[in-house]
Design a protein around this motif. Structure first.
Motif, PDB file in Angstrom:
ATOM      1  N   PRO A   1      11.859 -27.830   0.912  1.00 37.28           N
ATOM      2  CA  PRO A   1      11.675 -26.488   0.821  1.00 37.28           C
ATOM      3  C   PRO A   1      10.049 -26.266   0.576  1.00 37.28           C
ATOM      4  CG  PRO A   1      13.166 -27.197  -0.931  1.00 37.28           C
ATOM      5  CD  PRO A   1      12.762 -28.547  -0.404  1.00 37.28           C
TER       6      PRO A   1
ATOM      7  N   ASP B   1      14.962 -22.494  -8.536  1.00 40.05           N
ATOM      8  CA  ASP B   1      15.756 -21.291  -7.853  1.00 40.05           C
ATOM      9  C   ASP B   1      15.888 -20.203  -8.302  1.00 40.05           C
ATOM     10  OD1 ASP B   1      16.032 -23.408  -5.707  1.00 40.05           O
ATOM     11  OD2 ASP B   1      18.214 -23.809  -6.305  1.00 40.05           O
TER      12      ASP B   1
ATOM     13  N   GLU C   1      12.241 -17.555   3.668  1.00 36.60           N
ATOM     14  CA  GLU C   1      12.784 -18.919   3.618  1.00 36.60           C
ATOM     15  C   GLU C   1      14.037 -19.222   3.239  1.00 36.60           C
ATOM     16  OE1 GLU C   1      11.824 -23.122   1.313  1.00 36.60           O
ATOM     17  OE2 GLU C   1      11.090 -21.125   0.473  1.00 36.60           O
TER      18      GLU C   1
ATOM     19  N   THR D   1      17.053 -22.046   2.235  1.00 38.67           N
ATOM     20  CA  THR D   1      17.403 -23.368   1.902  1.00 38.67           C
ATOM     21  C   THR D   1      18.713 -23.668   2.052  1.00 38.67           C
ATOM     22  OG1 THR D   1      15.631 -23.822   0.125  1.00 38.67           O
ATOM     23  CG2 THR D   1      17.202 -25.208   0.079  1.00 38.67           C
TER      24      THR D   1
ATOM     25  N   ASP E   1      15.079 -24.899   5.549  1.00 40.41           N
ATOM     26  CA  ASP E   1      14.706 -26.229   5.019  1.00 40.41           C
ATOM     27  C   ASP E   1      16.214 -26.694   4.123  1.00 40.41           C
ATOM     28  OD1 ASP E   1      14.347 -24.993   2.560  1.00 40.41           O
ATOM     29  OD2 ASP E   1      12.349 -24.718   3.463  1.00 40.41           O
TER      30      ASP E   1
ATOM     31  N   THR F   1      10.041 -30.280  -3.546  1.00 41.65           N
ATOM     32  CA  THR F   1       9.443 -29.379  -2.728  1.00 41.65           C
ATOM     33  C   THR F   1       8.326 -29.886  -1.977  1.00 41.65           C
ATOM     34  OG1 THR F   1       7.975 -28.066  -4.218  1.00 41.65           O
ATOM     35  CG2 THR F   1      10.667 -27.701  -4.504  1.00 41.65           C
TER      36      THR F   1
ATOM     37  N   THR G   1      17.631 -29.945  -1.485  1.00 39.88           N
ATOM     38  CA  THR G   1      18.049 -29.652  -2.726  1.00 39.88           C
ATOM     39  C   THR G   1      19.640 -29.672  -2.989  1.00 39.88           C
ATOM     40  OG1 THR G   1      18.310 -27.245  -2.470  1.00 39.88           O
ATOM     41  CG2 THR G   1      16.036 -28.171  -3.230  1.00 39.88           C
TER      42      THR G   1
END
Length: 380
Positions: free
Chosen positions: A225, A231, A297, A299, A275, A255, A278
């Motif tokens: 990420p 988060d 973005e 994740t 990405d 990250t 995680t």
């Protein structure tokens, strides 16, 4: 002739009696397996829908699966039963999702295998072949490297990097086009920013991309990420998404670094970033110095039960300058285990009840035979 007829008659009666005892519980067991190993995947995925603009995808749009962290188990840490269960879950999920949703392209965002970083050439090749057996090897299955595939930045060996390039046709940074949409695929381990040869080559390629005369903003795909502390900055993606407010992320391990994140954003000005790494889902809004002033973005959650109870596929639709996303949740492993436990107990109770009932019938027949002056040995 009479002897043969009587023999086959007795045998058929015996088989019928066996089927009456064994048949019902056997059918229940088969039904339980079919439900748990086939139907639950179909049922979960059939509720997923493409997030198309105005409810209908245009002919120019592009429908893509975003999948991350399959972690195919290897020979060192992978128990054969665990390996069988996880691979079956991912195979079923992937094949049924492809059949129902029919994506135009599938992106795997790294950590394809669990032990690629430790594998020598022949073993690495066998892991790559296993990946292709499960998920296909056509040109619309596009893969990226993760830290479990080639190692973290400090442990990346030239041989491992070359093996991944050869098996999956992937460089440090790739600029590709599908339909009218541009994707920049980044090897996160080359974005450490410490001036090493790996990072230098990636930075040179980034500058080359920046200098190309292209007005098309790309969609960036990578394994790590972009930089964030946790988060807690994430938006919820679906009803089952619980944001983890406790875990803190380590820069350059969990990250990308702050500097690498700034460089990627300023150099590429992406429409969106996808990405993984995680094993958790996240949607984060980023500011951009250029129009329209922001991008998202995403994740992507892990695809394997081994890394979470409710894995998922991210369904992404690219439509012009817009990117629309839905999460497609796969079945829960806890639910499957619960069904097996409850179903198994139900089958066991049914069998015990059937045996007790058969024994009761047997005793009544023997008692009746004795009363009729027949030998108990002839009781059925």
């Amino acid at each position: 002739m009479s002897f043969n007829t009587n023999f086959y008659s007795r045998r058929s009666k015996s088989l019928m009696r066996c089927f009456k005892v064994i048949g019902p519980p056997l059918l229940l067991v088969i039904g339980l397996i079919v439900y748990n190993e086939y139907y639950i995947f179909y049922s979960a995925i059939s509720h997923c829908n493409w997030p198309c603009k105005h409810g209908r995808c245009s002919e120019t749009s592009l429908k893509a699966f975003m999948i991350s962290d399959t972690h195919l188990l290897g020979k060192i840490n992978g128990h054969w039963l665990d390996k069988l269960k996880r691979e079956w879950q991912m195979y079923q999920s992937f094949q049924i999702a492809k059949w129902i949703l029919n994506p135009e392209v599938v992106f795997f965002l790294g950590d394809l295998m669990d032990e690629g970083k430790w594998a020598e050439k022949s073993l690495f090749s066998s892991y790559a072949n296993r990946f292709r057996q499960l998920f296909g090897d056509d040109k619309m299955v596009i893969t990226l490297a993760g830290n479990h595939d080639i190692g973290f930045h400090y442990a990346v060996m030239p041989d491992t990097l070359e093996m991944f390039r050869k098996e999956f046709q992937r460089g440090l940074i790739d600029d590709i086009q599908i339909k009218n949409y541009r994707f920049v695929l980044i090897n996160s381990m080359a974005m450490h920013g410490d001036g090493c040869r790996l990072c230098h080559e990636a930075e040179v390629e980034l500058d080359r991309i920046k200098n190309r005369s292209s007005e098309t903003r790309p969609i960036v795909l990578q394994h790590f990420p972009l930089y964030r502390k946790s988060d807690s900055v994430c938006e919820k993606m679906d009803e089952q998404h619980v944001v983890d407010l406790k875990e803190k992320y380590r820069e350059q391990w969990d990250t990308l670094s702050k500097d690498s994140t700034r460089k990627l954003i300023s150099t590429l000005n992406p429409i969106a970033v996808f990405d993984g790494h995680t094993h958790k889902m996240c949607k984060k809004k980023w500011k951009s110095s250029q129009a329209p002033g922001y991008f998202y973005e995403y994740t992507v959650n892990s695809f394997s039960w081994r890394n979470g109870d409710v894995p998922s596929i991210l369904l992404a639709v690219m439509d012009g300058e817009d990117v629309f996303v839905n999460s497609c949740r796969l079945p829960s492993e806890a639910h499957q285990i619960k069904v097996y436990v409850v179903g198994g107990l139900a089958v066991l109770i049914f069998v015990i009840t059937l045996v007790i009932k058969r024994r009761s019938i047997f005793k009544r027949r023997c008692s009746y035979s004795l009363l009729m002056y027949r030998s108990p040995e002839k009781c059925e």
